[in-house]
Each structure stands twice: as structure tokens, then as C-alpha cells.
Write a protein that holds these residues in place. Structure first.
Motif, mmCIF file in Angstrom:
data_model
loop_
_atom_site.group_PDB
_atom_site.id
_atom_site.type_symbol
_atom_site.label_atom_id
_atom_site.label_comp_id
_atom_site.label_asym_id
_atom_site.label_seq_id
_atom_site.Cartn_x
_atom_site.Cartn_y
_atom_site.Cartn_z
ATOM 1 N N GLY A 1 28.284 64.163 -24.812
ATOM 2 C CA GLY A 1 27.392 65.149 -24.232
ATOM 3 C C GLY A 1 28.106 66.330 -23.613
ATOM 4 O O GLY A 1 27.466 67.269 -23.140
ATOM 5 N N GLU A 2 29.427 66.289 -23.607
ATOM 6 C CA GLU A 2 30.181 67.360 -22.968
ATOM 7 C C GLU A 2 30.609 68.393 -24.010
ATOM 8 O O GLU A 2 31.019 68.035 -25.118
ATOM 9 C CB GLU A 2 31.432 66.756 -22.322
ATOM 10 C CG GLU A 2 32.033 67.609 -21.238
ATOM 11 C CD GLU A 2 33.192 66.909 -20.518
ATOM 12 O OE1 GLU A 2 33.516 67.346 -19.412
ATOM 13 O OE2 GLU A 2 33.774 65.948 -21.070
ATOM 14 N N ARG B 1 24.280 68.518 -25.662
ATOM 15 C CA ARG B 1 23.432 68.097 -24.554
ATOM 16 C C ARG B 1 22.298 67.192 -25.025
ATOM 17 O O ARG B 1 22.068 66.129 -24.466
ATOM 18 C CB ARG B 1 22.849 69.332 -23.853
ATOM 19 C CG ARG B 1 23.532 69.603 -22.519
ATOM 20 C CD ARG B 1 23.380 71.051 -22.085
ATOM 21 N NE ARG B 1 24.686 71.689 -22.003
ATOM 22 C CZ ARG B 1 24.951 72.905 -22.432
ATOM 23 N NH1 ARG B 1 24.021 73.638 -22.987
ATOM 24 N NH2 ARG B 1 26.157 73.393 -22.303
ATOM 25 N N SER B 2 21.585 67.620 -26.085
ATOM 26 C CA SER B 2 20.378 66.880 -26.471
ATOM 27 C C SER B 2 20.717 65.560 -27.163
ATOM 28 O O SER B 2 20.001 64.584 -27.018
ATOM 29 C CB SER B 2 19.496 67.747 -27.375
ATOM 30 O OG SER B 2 20.194 68.064 -28.551
ATOM 31 N N ASP C 1 30.553 73.479 -20.945
ATOM 32 C CA ASP C 1 30.528 72.872 -19.614
ATOM 33 C C ASP C 1 31.887 73.005 -18.962
ATOM 34 O O ASP C 1 32.003 73.017 -17.740
ATOM 35 C CB ASP C 1 30.215 71.371 -19.717
ATOM 36 C CG ASP C 1 28.918 71.115 -20.453
ATOM 37 O OD1 ASP C 1 27.971 71.897 -20.241
ATOM 38 O OD2 ASP C 1 28.871 70.150 -21.246
#
Ligand SMILES: Nc1ncnc2c1ncn2[C@@H]1O[C@H](COP(=O)(O)OP(=O)(O)O)[C@@H](O)[C@H]1O
Ligand SMILES: [Mg+2]
Lengths: 247, 256
Positions: free
Chosen positions: B30-31, B194-195, B215
Motif C-alpha cells: 500500500g505504500e 492505496r486502493s 507517500d
């Protein structure tokens, strides 16, 4: 320096050819009337021999088709051995040397040797064309292999494509148009060159040229000549049409 | 959660010249991470290493939980899970845009049916969606060598998206794109992080864009990590130092 040396050598070569060869120039004045007489005897062409001519053309076409087919098969294997990007220099160097030697032997010489080996007929013609064409096609194919860009292949490998998938979707699309173009080009050459094979007894329409000219039947020779010109023009048109598609 | 990327003391030399020096790094699912640094900093080398294409490096590296080898490519299933966007696009020129994007699906298919050009329904759906997302739907049947540089770059991106990877590695993915397309593409791949909880690393020469979309920013210079910070904490001193070097940066400040 280079230019004047080249021009000088050229002038010398021409002078040498004009002076040293016994050209028999004195025969030239008599040739004109003789040629017009031949031409006169060629017209009108004797079209009654068309079944023979067709049979001769068909055999020439078969020699060219089969000679090309066998050359393609042999070349596919040899091309791999001649590719710098696939095998070490210890292999591709001698293989390329061998191909150069094969290319340098005139077809008519190969055909005579083949007639000596397997006798008269279309078989020696097919063998001669196969041998002769392989020298060129294997070289062209190996260049097609060497010119494949590596980056798209690496990209497919990176995305998880198997070796056969890489071959199908990155290597083959790069090679196929080149290989098809070279093969069609070579087929046209094979067809042209196989027209004269019959003169040495290696099959095809060349036999009739030989027969009719030797026996002074110029009206029949004319028909054969017309058929040959027609076939060459046809194959040239076909080649041109096909070449446009390979880009 | 296991890290999508874990590097431990990784180094690499090209003919005795150090290209990567003692890198340690961990990236979570997710990063999205931006890799900044001048030309020759080692960005492409590091991304190739993570893709399993670099040979002869030292140290420990694992990607998606698989230990990388310095001598062999990863197995096919692992390669299929890592998507790579190439700096030089690496498209097959004579194939259509559609087939080039479909090529990204090959790792997800059985080997044989694909040889006859028979692809599954799911594959066509993924390709169509990737073309839509990159704004290429109208060009689907154009040959790849009849495209502009920016269009080719978007095909390379679409190929990676169609692959549906667990990790996206992108080597300067927006270098040839106009600002609008650059934002759309970066939004797309960092949005996927992210999703869908996948990892993303992209290299770039645009600090501002990188700060907006990633990020985390990694500053690489001469094969070493100069800084590794949350995007919000990266200052202009950080990026100046990266591109001009410490001495040059102070020199500029003296002049101004
Ligand atoms: N295949 C290679 N052979 C030798 N040196 C290389 C090779 N690839 C990259 N390098 C060198 O490694 C260093 C890092 O290159 P690279 O990773 O491409 O940098 P970046 O992508 O950040 O511009 C440079 O000094 C470059 O010259
Ligand atoms: Mg680079």
C-alpha cells in the motif's frame, strides 16, 4: 590520391580489354543481316507447341518451389549456427565462411555437378537450387535473428512470459516480415535462375530453348522466349506486390 | 504484514565502479515510494535489481516475500506478480497497441493457447480497462511504431497495469508526458497502491510531482541513500542537496 588511381585503373582495364582480346570485330558487319534473318524466322512464333511450353514452365515452377522450400528448411537450421547473438564465434565464423563459399559457386556449375551425380531431369535442378539458395537465405535469416531488439523480449520475460511466449510475441513479430521478404525475394531469383537449368539437363523449360535454337527452329524458340518473359514479368509483379506488405 | 520489498546491505558494481552501495530499505504493502536522484545515481540499476534482472550484486534482497538471486531470474509466477514500466518503453514495434498491452497478460496465462493468439475473457477485460485508464482506447489498433513518444510511454504503462501486479516498479514513467497526463498516470499507479494495497516505486526527476503523489521519498545519489522521508517532510534543501551536492548548494546560497 584515391580518385585518380581508381580512374586510371578503370581506363587501363578498358584499354586492356579492347586491345588484348581477340574480339573478332571483323565478324560484326555480317552479324546485322544474320540477326535480322533470325528475327524474321522467329516471326510469327509457332504457337502450336504451347502444350510442351506449358509443361516446361510447370516443371521450372516446381523446381523453383521445391528448391526454395528445401533451402528455407536448411537455412532455418544453418541461420541459428550463423547468428552472432546465439552461438560463440568459434561456430558462427566458420559457418558464415562456408555460406560465403556456397554463394560464390555459380548455379550452372552446381547444376552440372548434380546432373553428373543423379542424372538428367528435375531432381538435379532442385538440388542445385537448394544448395545455391541456402548460401544466401541462411545468411539473411541469421541477420534477421541478430537484428531482433532485446529490450521488448526482456520486457515480456519480466512480465512472466514463458520462453515460447517470448518467441511468439516479441521475437517472431520482429523477424517474420524480414524473413518473408527475403524468402519471396529469393523465390523470384530461384525462378529466374531455374529457367536456364534445362540447358545443362537439370530440368525445366531451358531444355526447349536449347533444343529449338540448336535445331534452327527459331519460330518455336520465339514461343519459348515469350513464355519465359511472361513468367519473369509475372513473378516480378507478384514480388513487388508482396514486398509492400512486409514493413 | 510482510514487506513487499526488503533490501539488506545491497551493493552492486559495474566493472569495478560502484553503482549501488550498501542499500537497506523496506517498503510496506500500500505504500508508494518516489526515487529521486540525478542521472547516474543508480535508480535504474536499483529498479532492475528489484525486478530480478540484475546479475552479480551482493547482499540480501526479497521481493513479495521471495528471496532474489544474483545469478538467476525469479520463477515465472513471481515475475508475473512484479510489474515493470521501462524507461525506454520496450514495446514490440510491429505489434498493435492492443497486443502490446496484451503482452503484459502473458505471465497470467497458460503458455499454449496464447501462442495461437487465443486469450481469455478476463485478459481482454484487463487490456480494455488498462487502455481506458491510460487514454489509449482510440489508438488500440494502431501499430506501436506509429505513435508519439508520450503515447508509447502510455502503452508501456498500460501493459504494466494490465498485468495486474502486486508490485509496480516504474523507471521514470512520466518523463515523456505532458503535465496533465503525468498527473493522471501518477494518480493511477499510486492510487492502485492505496486502493489495492500493492507496493509502488517510481523514479522521477520531478520533486514536486513526486511529493504530491508518493507517500515517501527516497533520495539517491552516487548509489547511496541520502535521505528517506515521508513526502511532507522533504524540504527544498533535501532536493537541492540531491541535485547540486552539498558544496554546490551552499555556493548558490552565498550568491543569493
Ligand atoms: N550496463 C551497464 N554497464 C556499465 N555501467 C552501467 C550500466 N548501467 C548503468 N551503469 C552505470 O551505473 C551507474 C548508475 O546508472 P543508472 O542506474 O542507470 O542511473 P540512473 O537510472 O539513476 O540515471 C551510472 O554510473 C552508469 O554509468
Ligand atoms: Mg535511469
Amino acid at each position: 590520391m584515391g580518385r585518380s588511381v581508381i580512374w586510371g585503373a578503370l581506363a587501363l582495364a578498358i584499354l586492356w580489354s579492347l586491345t588484348s582480346a581477340d574480339m573478332g570485330l571483323e565478324k560484326l558487319p555480317g552479324a546485322g543481316p544474320r540477326l535480322t534473318e533470325f528475327l524474321g524466322r522467329m516471326i510469327p512464333p509457332d504457337l502450336s507447341i504451347w502444350p510442351e511450353v506449358l509443361r516446361g514452365l510447370a516443371e521450372t515452377l516446381r523446381i523453383a518451389i521445391l528448391g526454395t522450400l528445401f533451402a528455407v528448411i536448411l537455412s532455418a537450421g544453418l541461420a541459428v549456427l550463423a547468428a552472432e547473438t546465439l552461438v560463440p564465434p568459434a561456430i558462427w565464423r566458420p559457418v558464415r565462411g562456408l555460406l560465403a563459399v556456397i554463394r560464390s559457386i555459380p548455379l550452372i556449375l552446381v547444376a552440372m555437378l548434380m546432373v553428373g551425380a543423379v542424372g538428367l531431369g528435375p531432381l538435379p535442378g532442385i538440388l542445385a537450387i537448394t544448395f545455391h539458395a541456402t548460401g544466401m537465405l541462411a545468411k539473411f535469416y541469421s541477420e534477421a535473428i541478430d537484428n531482433v531488439a532485446a529490450a521488448p523480449v526482456a520486457a515480456l520475460e519480466s512480465a512472466g512470459a514463458s520462453r515460447t511466449q517470448q518467441l511468439r510475441w516479441a521475437i517472431w513479430p520482429q523477424m517474420a516480415p524480414v524473413i518473408l521478404r527475403d524468402t519471396v525475394f529469393r523465390f523470384e531469383l530461384n525462378l529466374r535462375e531455374s529457367l536456364i537449368l534445362g540447358i545443362v539437363g537439370a530440368g525445366g523449360i531451358g531444355l526447349y530453348v536449347q533444343t529449338y535454337v540448336r535445331s534452327f527452329q527459331y519460330d518455336k524458340a520465339a514461343t519459348v522466349t515469350l513464355a519465359i518473359v511472361g513468367l519473369v514479368l509475372l513473378s516480378e509483379a507478384l514480388n513487388t506486390a508482396l514486398q509492400k506488405r512486409f514493413s | 504484514m510482510t514487506a513487499v520489498i526488503a533490501l539488506d546491505a545491497v551493493s552492486h558494481c559495474f566493472d569495478g565502479e560502484a553503482a549501488l552501495t550498501n542499500l537497506s530499505l523496506s517498503v510496506q504493502p500500500g505504500e508508494s515510494v518516489a526515487l529521486l536522484g540525478p542521472s547516474g545515481a543508480g535508480k535504474s540499476t536499483m529498479l532492475a535489481l528489484l525486478d530480478g534482472r540484475l546479475r552479480g550484486w551482493q547482499g540480501q534482497a526479497s521481493v513479495l516475500g521471495n528471496q532474489l538471486s544474483a545469478t538467476r531470474s525469479p520463477a515465472r509466477e513471481i515475475r508475473a506478480d512484479i510489474g515493470f514500466i521501462f524507461q525506454e518503453f520496450a514495446l514490440v514495434d510491429r505489434l498493435s497497441v492492443y497486443q502490446n498491452v496484451m503482452n503484459g497478460r502473458l505471465g497470467r496465462m497458460k503458455s499454449w493457447p496464447a501462442l495461437w493468439g487465443r486469450f481469455g475473457e478476463q485478459d481482454h477485460i484487463c487490456v480494455t480497462r488498462a487502455l481506458q485508464d491510460t487514454g489509449l482506447s482510440d489508438l488500440a489498433h494502431r501499430r506501436a511504431d506509429r505513435l508519439s513518444g508520450g503515447q508509447r510511454q502510455r502503452v508501456a504503462i498500460a501493459r504494466c497495469l494490465a498485468q495486474d501486479p502486486e508490485l509496480i516498479l516504474a523507471d521514470e514513467p512520466v518523463s515523456n508526458l505532458d503535465p496533465a497526463h503525468a498527473e493522471r498516470i501518477l494518480g493511477l499507479i499510486t492510487g492502485a497502491a492505496r486502493s489495492r494495497g500493492i507496493g509502488v516505486i517510481f523514479s522521477s526527476h520531478q520533486p514536486d510531482l513526486s511529493r504530491r503523489f508518493a507517500d515517501r521519498i527516497l533520495g539517491l545519489r552516487d548509489g547511496e541513500i541520502l535521505f528517506d522521508k515521508r513526502s511532507g517532510r522533504v524540504t527544498s534543501e533535501d532536493t537541492d542537496g540531491l541535485y547540486h551536492g552539498a558544496s554546490a548548494a551552499t555556493g548558490l546560497r552565498v550568491v543569493s
